[in-house]
Scaffold this active site. Structure first.
Site, mmCIF file in Angstrom:
data_model
loop_
_atom_site.group_PDB
_atom_site.id
_atom_site.type_symbol
_atom_site.label_atom_id
_atom_site.label_comp_id
_atom_site.label_asym_id
_atom_site.label_seq_id
_atom_site.Cartn_x
_atom_site.Cartn_y
_atom_site.Cartn_z
ATOM 1 N N THR A 1 0.824 -1.223 0.000
ATOM 2 C CA THR A 1 0.000 0.000 0.000
ATOM 3 C C THR A 1 0.848 1.260 0.000
ATOM 4 O O THR A 1 0.532 2.241 -0.662
ATOM 5 C CB THR A 1 -0.905 0.006 1.265
ATOM 6 N N SER B 1 0.310 -9.803 -0.759
ATOM 7 C CA SER B 1 -0.445 -11.059 -0.771
ATOM 8 C C SER B 1 0.066 -11.987 -1.871
ATOM 9 O O SER B 1 -0.231 -13.173 -1.868
ATOM 10 C CB SER B 1 -1.937 -10.784 -0.976
ATOM 11 N N ASP C 1 0.289 -6.881 4.535
ATOM 12 C CA ASP C 1 -0.474 -8.132 4.693
ATOM 13 C C ASP C 1 0.409 -9.320 5.073
ATOM 14 O O ASP C 1 0.023 -10.133 5.915
ATOM 15 C CB ASP C 1 -1.256 -8.460 3.410
ATOM 16 N N THR D 1 3.094 -9.715 14.328
ATOM 17 C CA THR D 1 1.859 -10.164 13.691
ATOM 18 C C THR D 1 1.112 -8.926 13.234
ATOM 19 O O THR D 1 1.114 -7.914 13.941
ATOM 20 C CB THR D 1 0.993 -10.906 14.739
ATOM 21 N N GLN E 1 -3.835 -20.878 19.180
ATOM 22 C CA GLN E 1 -4.691 -19.897 18.509
ATOM 23 C C GLN E 1 -4.720 -18.575 19.277
ATOM 24 O O GLN E 1 -5.164 -17.560 18.749
ATOM 25 C CB GLN E 1 -6.118 -20.447 18.365
ATOM 26 N N CYS E 2 -4.252 -18.593 20.527
ATOM 27 C CA CYS E 2 -4.143 -17.351 21.306
ATOM 28 C C CYS E 2 -2.849 -16.644 20.907
ATOM 29 O O CYS E 2 -1.855 -17.288 20.624
ATOM 30 C CB CYS E 2 -4.064 -17.634 22.800
#
Ligand code: ASP
Length: 343
Positions: A15, A61, A92, A167, A279-280
């Site tokens: 971007t 991406s 991304d 992240t 997943q946390c």
């Protein structure tokens, strides 16, 4: 060369580099000249800033492992000419690229700072300029003649983070990146305040080594209540599959159903490396804490400790590319190679 310090800006897309495409009206990367014209401030920095641009620049991406190789090779080819490197990258998959590149370097002694933006450079309210200016200042920063941050890092909004700990957490806000399980390497406000205790240094005097091997024969399998046995079994039957990142619940837990144990055990017996990542986002996998993770342990699943999913994936790709024997891969998954996890 006007100044003592030189930084190479590597434009890869994202971007930050985009404008409206005359063809589609959607956002697509501009060319290097149009992009650099939007940051005349680069001339005002007390640093020699040069730039190279990937051709074509891409939306992140579309990044694949060959793109990580291109970034690392660009740095390697220019390593002796510059004091630091800033990689402008789409947000991304920036956390994947920063992680992958961190595994490719050994004996890195110069800053490699990834950054990007939530809004294109040409937009009035864009966060791009601030991110680029901070990243360049950090890439150029030295103390007693030595770089302050000789790591692969990500700078975003006001934080400098270890690349393989980051992240992307927001599609909306300017503080789009977060390092959940490792402290920031620096905070930027009126001053850039570094946290030297958290910054890694290569203490050897060995030359930079760049390892460009990756193997992407792996899969990410997210568990959810109600996941079907045939789905898991099918995953383990994927031809040439060498590793699975298992996204488990909480502190590394999974359904205790015998079919899951059987599928995992069959996989690990066949030499598939299975790594348990939670997943946390905050905290770590602690296998054996609950009964619901005992089966995983017994089936030969490895703990991913507090690794991010981006790091688990890229670390595995790096190790699969370099080792054939699953035991060699497992031995290295258990240790931190470049600050990516706390064991
Ligand atoms: N889709 C863009 C990219 O990752 C998003 C961004 O840069 O913020 O290339």
């Amino acid at each position: 060369m006007k100044y003592d310090t030189s930084v190479l800006l590597i434009l890869t897309g994202g971007t930050i580099s985009m404008g409206e495409s005359p063809k589609t009206g959607a956002l697509a990367p501009l060319d290097k000249e149009r992009m650099l014209k939007l940051i005349p401030e680069l001339e005002m920095l007390p640093v020699n800033v040069s730039s190279v641009s990937f051709d074509p620049m891409i939306d992140s991406s579309d990044v694949e492992p060959s793109f990580w190789v291109k970034i690392a090779e660009t740095i390697r080819d220019n390593y002796d000419k510059y004091d630091g490197f800033v990689v402008l990258h789409g947000t991304d998959t920036m956390a994947y690229s920063a992680s992958a590149v961190s595994f490719m370097f050994r004996h890195l002694r110069k800053p490699v700072i990834f950054t990007g933006a939530q809004l294109p450079l040409g937009v009035l309210r864009s966060d791009a300029k601030e991110n680029v200016m901070n990243a360049i200042e950090i890439a150029a920063a030295k103390k007693e003649g030595k770089p302050i941050v000789p790591e692969v890092a990500v700078f975003f909004e006001d934080a400098l983070m270890r690349g393989n700990r980051t992240t992307k957490k927001s599609t909306e806000f300017f503080n789009a990146f977060y390092s959940y399980n490792y402290p920031d390497l620096a905070k930027s406000g009126v001053h850039i305040k570094y946290a030297p205790v958290h910054i890694m240094h290569d203490e050897t005097d060995k030359p930079l080594v760049v390892n460009t091997k990756f193997d992407n024969n792996l899969v990410v399998l997210t568990l959810f209540p109600g996941i079907r046995p045939d789905v898991v079994e099918m995953v383990f039957r994927i031809p040439k599959l060498r590793a699975v990142v298992l996204k488990s619940f909480g502190a590394g837990n999974a359904p205790s159903a015998p079919w899951l144990y059987d599928a995992l055990k069959k996989g690990t017996d066949a030499g598939i490396v299975v790594v348990n990542v939670s997943q946390c986002q905050i905290g770590r996998v602690e296998m054996g804490l609950y009964e619901t993770s005992l089966n995983l342990q017994k089936a030969g699943v490895l703990s991913g400790y507090d690794m991010t999913i981006e790091t688990a994936v890229t670390k595995l790709m790096h190790l699969l590319g370099n080792y054939v024997d699953p035991q060699d891969i497992m031995d290295r998954m258990k240790i931190s190679l470049c600050g990516e996890m706390t064991v």
